[in-house]
Write a protein that holds these residues in place. Structure first.
Motif, PDB file in Angstrom:
ATOM      1  N   ALA A   1       0.825  -1.213   0.000  1.00 60.03           N
ATOM      2  CA  ALA A   1       0.000   0.000   0.000  1.00 60.03           C
ATOM      3  C   ALA A   1       0.856   1.258   0.000  1.00 60.03           C
ATOM      4  O   ALA A   1       0.385   2.336  -0.389  1.00 60.03           O
ATOM      5  N   ILE A   2       2.109   1.147   0.424  1.00 59.58           N
ATOM      6  CA  ILE A   2       2.987   2.318   0.462  1.00 59.58           C
ATOM      7  C   ILE A   2       3.578   2.594  -0.913  1.00 59.58           C
ATOM      8  O   ILE A   2       3.552   3.712  -1.401  1.00 59.58           O
ATOM      9  N   CYS A   3       4.111   1.553  -1.552  1.00 54.72           N
ATOM     10  CA  CYS A   3       4.770   1.772  -2.849  1.00 54.72           C
ATOM     11  C   CYS A   3       3.773   1.847  -3.991  1.00 54.72           C
ATOM     12  O   CYS A   3       4.024   2.473  -5.007  1.00 54.72           O
ATOM     13  N   ARG A   4       2.615   1.174  -3.849  1.00 54.99           N
ATOM     14  CA  ARG A   4       1.541   1.188  -4.849  1.00 54.99           C
ATOM     15  C   ARG A   4       2.047   0.776  -6.238  1.00 54.99           C
ATOM     16  O   ARG A   4       1.655   1.342  -7.243  1.00 54.99           O
ATOM     17  N   PHE A   5       2.923  -0.220  -6.253  1.00 56.30           N
ATOM     18  CA  PHE A   5       3.426  -0.719  -7.536  1.00 56.30           C
ATOM     19  C   PHE A   5       2.368  -1.607  -8.183  1.00 56.30           C
ATOM     20  O   PHE A   5       1.855  -2.526  -7.555  1.00 56.30           O
ATOM     21  N   HIS A   6       2.037  -1.319  -9.438  1.00 61.25           N
ATOM     22  CA  HIS A   6       1.027  -2.108 -10.138  1.00 61.25           C
ATOM     23  C   HIS A   6       1.529  -2.561 -11.512  1.00 61.25           C
ATOM     24  O   HIS A   6       0.729  -2.868 -12.390  1.00 61.25           O
ATOM     25  N   GLY A   7       2.845  -2.592 -11.681  1.00 63.05           N
ATOM     26  CA  GLY A   7       3.382  -2.996 -12.965  1.00 63.05           C
ATOM     27  C   GLY A   7       3.629  -4.489 -13.053  1.00 63.05           C
ATOM     28  O   GLY A   7       3.192  -5.276 -12.210  1.00 63.05           O
ATOM     29  N   MET A   8       4.329  -4.886 -14.091  1.00 60.07           N
ATOM     30  CA  MET A   8       4.680  -6.288 -14.281  1.00 60.07           C
ATOM     31  C   MET A   8       5.894  -6.619 -13.426  1.00 60.07           C
ATOM     32  O   MET A   8       6.754  -5.774 -13.196  1.00 60.07           O
ATOM     33  N   PRO A   9       5.984  -7.861 -12.929  1.00 60.71           N
ATOM     34  CA  PRO A   9       7.150  -8.247 -12.124  1.00 60.71           C
ATOM     35  C   PRO A   9       8.422  -8.231 -12.959  1.00 60.71           C
ATOM     36  O   PRO A   9       8.389  -8.403 -14.178  1.00 60.71           O
ATOM     37  N   PHE A  10       9.536  -8.013 -12.272  1.00 59.31           N
ATOM     38  CA  PHE A  10      10.824  -7.941 -12.947  1.00 59.31           C
ATOM     39  C   PHE A  10      11.527  -9.291 -12.866  1.00 59.31           C
ATOM     40  O   PHE A  10      11.601  -9.905 -11.797  1.00 59.31           O
ATOM     41  N   GLU A  11      12.041  -9.721 -13.998  1.00 62.44           N
ATOM     42  CA  GLU A  11      12.732 -11.009 -14.048  1.00 62.44           C
ATOM     43  C   GLU A  11      14.135 -10.850 -13.475  1.00 62.44           C
ATOM     44  O   GLU A  11      14.868  -9.916 -13.830  1.00 62.44           O
ATOM     45  N   ARG A  12      14.529 -11.759 -12.605  1.00 65.81           N
ATOM     46  CA  ARG A  12      15.847 -11.723 -11.999  1.00 65.81           C
ATOM     47  C   ARG A  12      16.810 -12.581 -12.829  1.00 65.81           C
ATOM     48  O   ARG A  12      16.494 -13.737 -13.131  1.00 65.81           O
ATOM     49  N   LYS A  13      17.943 -12.006 -13.167  1.00 63.99           N
ATOM     50  CA  LYS A  13      18.938 -12.722 -13.951  1.00 63.99           C
ATOM     51  C   LYS A  13      20.129 -13.094 -13.075  1.00 63.99           C
ATOM     52  O   LYS A  13      20.315 -12.538 -11.986  1.00 63.99           O
ATOM     53  N   ALA A  14      20.944 -14.026 -13.578  1.00 57.03           N
ATOM     54  CA  ALA A  14      22.103 -14.489 -12.817  1.00 57.03           C
ATOM     55  C   ALA A  14      23.040 -13.321 -12.532  1.00 57.03           C
ATOM     56  O   ALA A  14      23.324 -12.502 -13.403  1.00 57.03           O
ATOM     57  N   MET A  15      23.524 -13.260 -11.290  1.00 48.31           N
ATOM     58  CA  MET A  15      24.431 -12.190 -10.896  1.00 48.31           C
ATOM     59  C   MET A  15      25.891 -12.553 -11.159  1.00 48.31           C
ATOM     60  O   MET A  15      26.775 -11.694 -11.082  1.00 48.31           O
ATOM     61  N   VAL A  16      26.160 -13.821 -11.410  1.00 49.57           N
ATOM     62  CA  VAL A  16      27.519 -14.274 -11.726  1.00 49.57           C
ATOM     63  C   VAL A  16      27.440 -15.208 -12.929  1.00 49.57           C
ATOM     64  O   VAL A  16      26.402 -15.812 -13.202  1.00 49.57           O
ATOM     65  N   GLU A  17      28.534 -15.301 -13.618  1.00 50.14           N
ATOM     66  CA  GLU A  17      28.593 -16.202 -14.774  1.00 50.14           C
ATOM     67  C   GLU A  17      29.268 -17.500 -14.343  1.00 50.14           C
ATOM     68  O   GLU A  17      30.448 -17.507 -13.986  1.00 50.14           O
ATOM     69  N   THR A  18      28.520 -18.584 -14.343  1.00 52.09           N
ATOM     70  CA  THR A  18      29.055 -19.859 -13.889  1.00 52.09           C
ATOM     71  C   THR A  18      29.667 -20.631 -15.061  1.00 52.09           C
ATOM     72  O   THR A  18      29.441 -20.304 -16.221  1.00 52.09           O
ATOM     73  N   ASP A  19      30.429 -21.647 -14.710  1.00 49.90           N
ATOM     74  CA  ASP A  19      31.024 -22.499 -15.732  1.00 49.90           C
ATOM     75  C   ASP A  19      30.974 -23.948 -15.254  1.00 49.90           C
ATOM     76  O   ASP A  19      30.305 -24.264 -14.258  1.00 49.90           O
ATOM     77  N   ASP A  20      31.702 -24.806 -15.928  1.00 44.44           N
ATOM     78  CA  ASP A  20      31.656 -26.241 -15.604  1.00 44.44           C
ATOM     79  C   ASP A  20      32.240 -26.564 -14.241  1.00 44.44           C
ATOM     80  O   ASP A  20      32.028 -27.673 -13.729  1.00 44.44           O
ATOM     81  N   SER A  21      32.968 -25.632 -13.650  1.00 44.36           N
ATOM     82  CA  SER A  21      33.518 -25.901 -12.322  1.00 44.36           C
ATOM     83  C   SER A  21      32.435 -25.966 -11.254  1.00 44.36           C
ATOM     84  O   SER A  21      32.709 -26.303 -10.101  1.00 44.36           O
ATOM     85  N   LEU A  22      31.187 -25.621 -11.640  1.00 39.38           N
ATOM     86  CA  LEU A  22      30.065 -25.776 -10.710  1.00 39.38           C
ATOM     87  C   LEU A  22      29.889 -27.241 -10.322  1.00 39.38           C
ATOM     88  O   LEU A  22      29.465 -27.539  -9.199  1.00 39.38           O
ATOM     89  N   TYR A  23      30.224 -28.134 -11.229  1.00 41.93           N
ATOM     90  CA  TYR A  23      29.994 -29.560 -10.982  1.00 41.93           C
ATOM     91  C   TYR A  23      31.300 -30.248 -10.599  1.00 41.93           C
ATOM     92  O   TYR A  23      32.358 -30.024 -11.210  1.00 41.93           O
ATOM     93  N   ARG A  24      31.180 -31.094  -9.630  1.00 40.43           N
ATOM     94  CA  ARG A  24      32.339 -31.845  -9.137  1.00 40.43           C
ATOM     95  C   ARG A  24      32.480 -33.126  -9.953  1.00 40.43           C
ATOM     96  O   ARG A  24      31.494 -33.798 -10.247  1.00 40.43           O
TER      97      ARG A  24
END
Length: 890
Positions: free
Chosen positions: A860-883
């Protein structure tokens, strides 16, 4: 508008009420001003001719009601309806028509039973004096008087008013008429009514019209708030002369008090407390308390002050808040109960009504407008008091009080005059008629209800066609007085429903309507919010640390503005009143925590007696706090016990095939991440459960429903919890991490078909075995998370209890993905540092992610009525993610 400066001293001017301010303004500009001139409406002039005061509508209706009660036993069709205010008002209107047009009762139709009953009712009510009787007397007085000093402004007249005007003219009165002048006509349309008003405003400005030369007539009075908004934006001065009537808070308060007297329920009591009748300092606490508890208002509120048990479900803060609310509620209760007691147990109806009026008077501030409404309420009660003999009469009084409204007053005359179609407009150089659709123009009101046009056709009363033609004549008279006439209408509603111009308007023009010339300019709304870095440091940093839980950081990711309000400005969400649904999840969580502490790995085989004792202790504690919820809590006791038994049974299979042992519950941790040279991010939290096998840890997080860990959400910083736990525990305990998983406590619904039918030839039917159902239960309730240790068989030697783990063709237990915790730690450090730096830079943008607003108390304070914002990856991962797995791994 006409020049009234030539009116002689002692003249009487008759004009519609809404034009009186404009006429007074004109007269004040003349030499004599208002000196020696009397200004009336037609009805006001009639009242002045009579020596009697007109009876009020309320007293007439009560007198009608008394008379109808005597007839009710003989009525069949209208027996129930005849005592309602709506029916009686229709009777009063019909009787006024009969009296004014001198129609005898003998001509009323009585061939059908319904007509006969209506004649019986009207005959019984006819002798009761009404406004129509006084009008008839006044007309008789006027018929014998000289009216040469009476001047009538030729405005919009109803058939009844036209009859009076004709009589006055015959007696010598002068009809002040504006000449019909040749004028320019233009016909426009717009997409909707907002653009129609926008087009009108731009047209006035584009052609440099003087505001004092413009009159606007609204066929649809719903245009008013939009017109005010647009004209204020364009700085066009205007005066709203439309007679508006708004509901009054005084009338609403009177309704609340009388309803509480008639039905002293908690619902009506709350309505009284919530509408501004009482001004106690602790009133808000009383309202909160009564929303939680069903209590006798005239007995002390003190049951929380003597609590003897403690609850693990209700934390001490919540209990302390409830006790504080009760203490403050009791203070307000004592003062208000003293004022309400005379209302609940009055010695007479007079005492009850005097109590209501006293409470209404005490509730008033310095609002003179509301004081006038209170005077109207007092007048109505005073007039009808002789008729009040039972509670049913109070109910009827409520219907009449609803008719009392607050009428708008004009404080200053300026610029464009705005009137409605039913009022008619003043004469000015430019005249705009807005909203001329088939639904709104010409706004002729036919007779409706019990006494409709079909009923009036049988009476010597002006026909509908005659009244309709007179109505059109009055409208043409008003439209033909300006040099420039602009008529417009909207093509559709906001919902997309099409509209058409009124036929009577289209017949005035040889050409079809043109689009309103409209210049449009749109600016993209900028919703980016920032604060200075100095302000951000002052709000978010304490002792060189940004302190918070992982869930608070996730809140910043989902909506930075929400985080700013909660953790920057320190605005707390309101306490959830009453028994929250989350208590059941908290209770399930507490039961598992207690059982694993007491029983270790054998917690799944705990006897029902022990489980019941634990549940009873907590439910009893809740019951002592929420004493009005005994029935609901007993039902919840049964539900939670049944649900927990099922949960323990399915967890027994998981524990049977796991080599891990429950080790710690509610493990507290602190974890710091450097952000800048002088600021660190200090995370604090509790881990639900840690299981151990030798030097390997498994992290379990209890959830009330099934939840999965998504790579997309993890690296978009929307699911930081489980993996942060893993990083922290690996450092603090110097152990390997098997994995981190969500353990759902919800017992999901499992489809149980009788069997499977194969339609391939040959057609076969395979019945579902009990073992198949058990497999479906285990599969549906698998734990979900990320595995980080190769030997996953230590956690699930069957390969069926952990999502992503299976038994391969070589009968080896393998996981589809094996994650590397060291790589995750590196990326998580970067994510946390990026988020903390955004906070320090003052980024508090209103960009909520999907579902962020659903349960946000700050929406009720911000009264935002738009479309939700898509969140994208904040870091770029690579194959080292997997052991890398062992040789057998694919």
């Amino acid at each position: 508008m006409l020049d009234f400066s030539s009116l002689p001293m002692g003249a009487t001017l008759l004009a519609p009420a809404h034009l009186h301010p404009l006429i007074r303004q004109k007269l004040l500009q003349t030499t004599h001003g208002l000196l020696g001139l009397r200004l009336y409406t037609l009805n006001g002039y009639l009242s002045a001719q009579s020596l009697e005061d007109a009876p009020s509508e309320a007293s007439i209706l009560f007198a009608y009601r008394e008379r109808i009660k005597q007839l009710s036993s003989s009525l069949h069709i209208y027996q129930e309806a005849a005592l309602t205010s709506v029916f009686l008002k229709e009777c009063m209107q019909c009787l006024d028509d009969l009296k004014i047009w001198q129609i005898p009762l003998s001509v009323l139709n009585e061939q059908e039973e319904a007509h006969a009953e209506r004649k019986t009712i009207l005959t019984a009510l006819y002798p009761i004096e009404t406004q129509g009787d006084l009008i008839v007397k006044a007309i008789r007085e006027i018929a014998h008087k000289d009216a040469h000093m009476v001047y009538i402004y030729d405005a919009f007249f109803t058939p009844q008013q036209q009859q009076l005007v004709n009589l006055l003219v015959r007696q010598g009165a002068t009809l002040l008429q504006d000449e019909e002048i040749p004028h320019e006509r233009k016909f426009y349309h717009a997409v909707n009514k907002r653009q129609e008003i926008e087009g009108c405003a731009q047209y006035i400005l584009r052609h440099e019209m003087k505001a004092e030369d413009v009159a606007i007539t609204l066929a649809d009075t719903s245009y008013i708030p939009i017109l005010e908004q647009i004209f204020n934006r364009y700085h066009i001065p205007y005066t709203n002369l439309v007679a508006s009537a708004a509901s009054s808070i005084i009338v609403k308060r009177a309704h609340m008090l009388l309803n509480y007297y008639l039905q002293p329920t908690q619902e009506h009591l709350l309505a009284c407390l919530d509408c501004g009748i009482f001004h106690e300092e602790t009133l808000s606490s009383l309202l909160q308390y009564l929303q939680i508890y069903q209590k006798d208002f005239f007995q002390p509120f003190d049951h929380l002050q003597t609590l003897s048990t403690t609850s693990h479900i209700l934390n001490e803060t919540d209990v302390a808040k409830l006790k504080e609310i009760e203490e403050r509620a009791e203070i307000a209760r004592q003062h208000i109960a003293e004022q309400l007691r005379p209302l609940m147990h009055p010695a007479s109806y007079e005492e009850m009504l005097l109590t209501v009026l006293k409470l209404l008077k005490n509730s008033l501030g310095n609002d003179m407008q509301q004081s006038a409404v209170l005077q109207d309420v007092m007048n109505v009660i005073n007039e009808v008091y002789p008729y009040i003999k039972e509670k049913d009469d109070i109910t009827f009084l409520l219907q009449l009080l609803a008719d009392i409204t607050v009428h708008s007053t004009i404080h200053q005359l300026q610029g464009v005059s705005v009137t409605s179609l039913k009022q008619g407009s003043c004469t000015r150089k430019h005249h705009f008629l807005l909203g001329a659709t088939q639904n709104q123009y010409p706004a002729f009101m036919a007779k409706r209800g019990i006494f409709d046009e079909h009923y009036y056709e049988t009476l010597p009363y002006p026909s509908m066609e005659h009244r309709y033609q007179l109505h059109l004549k009055q409208l043409r008279k008003l439209l033909n007085r300006s040099q420039h006439l602009y008529i417009s209408y909207p093509l559709g509603t906001y919902e997309g429903k099409s509209l058409e111009a009124a036929l009577e308007i289209e017949q005035m023009f040889d050409e079809r309507a043109k689009p309103y010339p409209l210049q449009e300019m749109y600016e993209k709304a900028d919703i980016a919010l920032t604060i200075t870095s100095q302000t951000a440091h002052a709000l978010f940093v304490r002792n060189q640390q940004i302190k918070g839980s992982i869930s608070s950081i996730e809140r910043y990711v989902k909506c930075p503005f929400s985080y700013f309000l909660r953790y920057g400005l320190g605005i707390r969400e309101p306490m959830k009143l009453g028994f929250a649904d989350s208590y059941m999840g908290t209770l399930s969580h507490y039961l598992l925590e207690t059982l694993t502490k007491q029983q270790g790995k054998a917690y799944t085989s705990v006897c029902e007696t022990t489980l019941t004792a634990l549940i009873d202790k907590e439910i009893d504690a809740l019951q002592e706090v929420f004493s009005d919820m005994r029935t609901r809590l007993q039902i919840l006791r049964i539900r939670i016990e049944s649900s927990m038994i099922q949960t323990l049974r399915r967890l027994a299979s998981f524990e049977e095939h796991s080599h891990f042992q429950p080790w710690q519950q509610e493990r507290e941790f602190q974890y710091e991440i450097p952000v800048t040279s002088d600021v660190t991010l200090a995370l604090h939290g509790f881990i639900d459960r840690l299981d151990v096998y030798d030097d390997i840890l498994c992290i379990l997080d209890y959830k009330s429903s099934a939840k999965t860990l998504s790579e997309t959400k993890v690296f978009a910083a929307m699911q930081l919890q489980l993996l942060t736990y893993s990083i922290v525990m690996a450092k603090l305990e110097q152990k390997e991490i098997m994995g981190a998983y969500y353990l759902s406590l919800k017992n999901e619904n499992i489809p149980h078909p009788a069997g499977k039918l194969s339609r391939r030839k040959p057609v076969t039917y395979t019945p579902i075995e009990k073992a198949d159902l058990q497999d479906a239960i285990i599969k549906t309730h698998r734990i979900h998370g990320w595995t980080m240790y190769p030997n996953v068989s230590l956690l699930d030697d069957e390969g069926t209890h952990v999502s992503g783990v299976r038994c391969n063709k070589d009968q080896l237990i393998k996981t589809s993905k094996l994650y590397d915790l060291h790589s995750i730690e590196r990326w998580f450090t970067s994510i946390y540092q990026q988020l903390a730096k955004r906070m320090l830079d003052g980024d508090i943008v209103i960009e909520p992610s999907e579902d962020a607003c659903l349960y946000c108390d700050f929406h009720a304070i911000c009264r935002f009525h738009g479309m939700p914002f898509e969140r994208k990856a904040m870091v770029e991962t690579d194959d080292s993610l997997y052991r890398k797995g062992e040789d057998e791994d694919a």
